[in-house]
Design a protein around this motif. Structure first.
Motif, PDB file in Angstrom:
ATOM      1  N   PRO A 135      29.773 150.248  41.868  1.00  0.00           N
ATOM      2  CA  PRO A 135      30.092 148.861  41.495  1.00  0.00           C
ATOM      3  C   PRO A 135      29.350 147.796  42.300  1.00  0.00           C
ATOM      4  N   ILE A 136      28.938 148.114  43.530  1.00  0.00           N
ATOM      5  CA  ILE A 136      28.261 147.106  44.350  1.00  0.00           C
ATOM      6  C   ILE A 136      26.874 146.774  43.821  1.00  0.00           C
ATOM      7  N   VAL A 137      26.294 147.674  43.048  1.00  0.00           N
ATOM      8  CA  VAL A 137      24.919 147.494  42.585  1.00  0.00           C
ATOM      9  C   VAL A 137      24.753 146.199  41.786  1.00  0.00           C
ATOM     10  N   ALA A 138      25.693 145.910  40.899  1.00  0.00           N
ATOM     11  CA  ALA A 138      25.610 144.690  40.083  1.00  0.00           C
ATOM     12  C   ALA A 138      25.597 143.451  40.969  1.00  0.00           C
ATOM     13  N   ASP A 139      26.398 143.465  42.028  1.00  0.00           N
ATOM     14  CA  ASP A 139      26.452 142.320  42.939  1.00  0.00           C
ATOM     15  C   ASP A 139      25.159 142.184  43.745  1.00  0.00           C
ATOM     16  N   LEU A 140      24.592 143.319  44.141  1.00  0.00           N
ATOM     17  CA  LEU A 140      23.332 143.279  44.886  1.00  0.00           C
ATOM     18  C   LEU A 140      22.201 142.736  44.015  1.00  0.00           C
ATOM     19  N   LYS A 141      22.134 143.206  42.779  1.00  0.00           N
ATOM     20  CA  LYS A 141      21.092 142.721  41.869  1.00  0.00           C
ATOM     21  C   LYS A 141      21.254 141.228  41.590  1.00  0.00           C
ATOM     22  N   ALA A 142      22.507 140.794  41.464  1.00  0.00           N
ATOM     23  CA  ALA A 142      22.766 139.369  41.220  1.00  0.00           C
ATOM     24  C   ALA A 142      22.289 138.527  42.400  1.00  0.00           C
ATOM     25  N   ALA A 143      22.509 139.027  43.613  1.00  0.00           N
ATOM     26  CA  ALA A 143      22.093 138.296  44.813  1.00  0.00           C
ATOM     27  C   ALA A 143      20.575 138.283  44.958  1.00  0.00           C
ATOM     28  N   LEU A 144      19.948 139.433  44.757  1.00  0.00           N
ATOM     29  CA  LEU A 144      18.508 139.554  44.969  1.00  0.00           C
ATOM     30  C   LEU A 144      17.685 138.823  43.910  1.00  0.00           C
ATOM     31  N   ASN A 145      18.224 138.721  42.707  1.00  0.00           N
ATOM     32  CA  ASN A 145      17.484 138.084  41.619  1.00  0.00           C
ATOM     33  C   ASN A 145      17.997 136.680  41.296  1.00  0.00           C
ATOM     34  N   HIS A 146      18.826 136.160  42.192  1.00  0.00           N
ATOM     35  CA  HIS A 146      19.321 134.794  42.061  1.00  0.00           C
ATOM     36  C   HIS A 146      18.169 133.818  42.334  1.00  0.00           C
ATOM     37  N   LYS A 147      18.244 132.640  41.740  1.00  0.00           N
ATOM     38  CA  LYS A 147      17.187 131.641  41.940  1.00  0.00           C
ATOM     39  C   LYS A 147      16.994 131.310  43.417  1.00  0.00           C
ATOM     40  N   ASP A 148      18.071 131.430  44.201  1.00  0.00           N
ATOM     41  CA  ASP A 148      17.976 131.118  45.632  1.00  0.00           C
ATOM     42  C   ASP A 148      17.179 132.154  46.407  1.00  0.00           C
ATOM     43  N   ASN A 149      16.878 133.299  45.801  1.00  0.00           N
ATOM     44  CA  ASN A 149      16.104 134.325  46.497  1.00  0.00           C
ATOM     45  C   ASN A 149      14.700 134.482  45.911  1.00  0.00           C
ATOM     46  N   LEU A 150      14.345 133.610  44.993  1.00  0.00           N
ATOM     47  CA  LEU A 150      13.049 133.728  44.330  1.00  0.00           C
ATOM     48  C   LEU A 150      12.160 132.538  44.665  1.00  0.00           C
ATOM     49  N   SER A 151      10.899 132.832  44.921  1.00  0.00           N
ATOM     50  CA  SER A 151       9.928 131.791  45.243  1.00  0.00           C
ATOM     51  C   SER A 151       8.601 132.153  44.594  1.00  0.00           C
ATOM     52  N   MET A 152       7.644 131.240  44.707  1.00  0.00           N
ATOM     53  CA  MET A 152       6.298 131.478  44.186  1.00  0.00           C
ATOM     54  C   MET A 152       5.325 131.400  45.352  1.00  0.00           C
ATOM     55  N   LEU A 153       4.488 132.437  45.470  1.00  0.00           N
ATOM     56  CA  LEU A 153       3.582 132.545  46.614  1.00  0.00           C
ATOM     57  C   LEU A 153       2.233 133.068  46.146  1.00  0.00           C
ATOM     58  N   ASN A 154       1.156 132.592  46.751  1.00  0.00           N
ATOM     59  CA  ASN A 154      -0.173 133.078  46.367  1.00  0.00           C
ATOM     60  C   ASN A 154      -0.268 134.590  46.561  1.00  0.00           C
ATOM     61  N   GLY A 155      -1.087 135.221  45.760  1.00  0.00           N
ATOM     62  CA  GLY A 155      -1.148 136.679  45.727  1.00  0.00           C
ATOM     63  C   GLY A 155      -1.442 137.352  47.050  1.00  0.00           C
ATOM     64  N   GLY A 156      -2.422 136.830  47.802  1.00  0.00           N
ATOM     65  CA  GLY A 156      -2.788 137.451  49.079  1.00  0.00           C
ATOM     66  C   GLY A 156      -1.663 137.429  50.086  1.00  0.00           C
ATOM     67  N   SER A 157      -1.020 136.282  50.227  1.00  0.00           N
ATOM     68  CA  SER A 157       0.096 136.162  51.178  1.00  0.00           C
ATOM     69  C   SER A 157       1.296 136.980  50.726  1.00  0.00           C
ATOM     70  N   ASN A 158       1.503 137.046  49.433  1.00  0.00           N
ATOM     71  CA  ASN A 158       2.623 137.823  48.899  1.00  0.00           C
ATOM     72  C   ASN A 158       2.436 139.315  49.197  1.00  0.00           C
ATOM     73  N   LYS A 159       1.217 139.791  49.017  1.00  0.00           N
ATOM     74  CA  LYS A 159       0.929 141.193  49.313  1.00  0.00           C
ATOM     75  C   LYS A 159       1.125 141.480  50.798  1.00  0.00           C
ATOM     76  N   ALA A 160       0.668 140.555  51.628  1.00  0.00           N
ATOM     77  CA  ALA A 160       0.818 140.725  53.077  1.00  0.00           C
ATOM     78  C   ALA A 160       2.284 140.722  53.474  1.00  0.00           C
ATOM     79  N   LYS A 161       3.068 139.854  52.855  1.00  0.00           N
ATOM     80  CA  LYS A 161       4.507 139.805  53.155  1.00  0.00           C
ATOM     81  C   LYS A 161       5.178 141.134  52.801  1.00  0.00           C
ATOM     82  N   ALA A 162       4.816 141.692  51.666  1.00  0.00           N
ATOM     83  CA  ALA A 162       5.390 142.972  51.253  1.00  0.00           C
ATOM     84  C   ALA A 162       5.051 144.075  52.258  1.00  0.00           C
ATOM     85  N   GLN A 163       3.821 144.056  52.768  1.00  0.00           N
ATOM     86  CA  GLN A 163       3.410 145.057  53.753  1.00  0.00           C
ATOM     87  C   GLN A 163       4.133 144.861  55.077  1.00  0.00           C
ATOM     88  N   LEU A 164       4.317 143.604  55.472  1.00  0.00           N
ATOM     89  CA  LEU A 164       4.990 143.320  56.738  1.00  0.00           C
ATOM     90  C   LEU A 164       6.476 143.659  56.683  1.00  0.00           C
TER      91      LEU A 164
END
Length: 235
Positions: A135-164
């Motif tokens: 049951p917690i999965v639905a709440d986690l997905k709601a939190a992670l995909n909420h507008k407050d957790n989403l941003s727009m970032l240039n591709g190079g920095s986004n890739k670096a962030k994922a690696q870090l």
């Protein structure tokens, strides 16, 4: 044709026995009088396979699927990019020097999760053996995909962030700009809001250990930021 043949057989007629889709013929005992008609076991082949354990029940199959290792994609909604675009009227782009980022209205970039479904959350779910139908999965997905957790970032920095976030000790090409991005006040605010939602979900489902493990992962990635500069609810 079968019934007419049976009716004409003498006392030593043959019996037709059908069992689990196998037809066998055996001699009738003395004095046996055949009955008109033949009773056949109407079970399908799949019934027999089910009884023998070849075909698993639907619930077992669903449980097996739910126990598979977590992937980042399991925690992302199919429309998170659309949500990010709808709530961000631009993107963070690299400055001329390339070591920093700045917000530019109307700019294009990658839709990204501030708190990462993969680097921050996937590992704790796997370590604790949390199934995908919990049951917690639905709440986690709601939190992670909420507008407050989403941003727009240039591709190079986004890739670096994922690696870090996967390994803070890595040294990707755009490490400096990725770190600068995570220092931005609105990004820290998004991270804080998301962690509060995750913590609330953990408390709701009595999974405080999961929340603690996610917080530990996030702390590693925000370690380059001084404690008084970040308003993350991690303690």
């Amino acid at each position: 044709m079968l019934f007419s043949t049976l009716a004409s057989l003498p006392a030593f007629a043959l019996l037709l026995l059908v069992s689990e889709n196998v037809l066998s013929v055996t001699a009738a005992p003395p004095g046996y009088r055949p009955r008109i008609g033949v009773v056949i076991n109407a079970r399908s082949p799949s019934d027999a396979l089910f009884e023998r354990g070849v075909i698993k029940p639907k619930k077992q199959a669903a449980a097996a699927k739910a126990s598979q290792p977590w992937k980042a994609s399991n925690l992302k909604t199919s429309d998170y990019r659309k949500t990010a675009l709808n709530h961000n009227d631009g993107a963070y782009v690299k400055t001329a020097g390339g070591s920093q980022v700045k917000w530019q209205k109307g700019a294009k970039g990658d839709a990204e999760h501030v708190i990462e479904p993969g680097s921050h959350v996937k590992g704790p779910l796997n370590k604790l053996g949390v199934p995908k139908n919990h049951p917690i999965v639905a709440d986690l997905k709601a939190a992670l995909n909420h507008k407050d957790n989403l941003s727009m970032l240039n591709g190079g920095s986004n890739k670096a962030k994922a690696q870090l976030t996967a390994n803070p000790n890595r040294k990707p090409k755009d490490k400096a700009s990725a770190q600068h991005y995570m220092q931005q006040p609105d990004i820290k605010k998004k991270a804080s809001a998301t962690m509060k939602r995750i913590d609330a979900a953990a408390k709701k489902h009595k999974m405080n250990k999961l929340s603690a493990m996610i917080k530990a992962n996030v702390k590693k990635n925000w370690g380059h930021i001084k404690r008084d500069e970040v308003d993350l609810d991690l303690d």
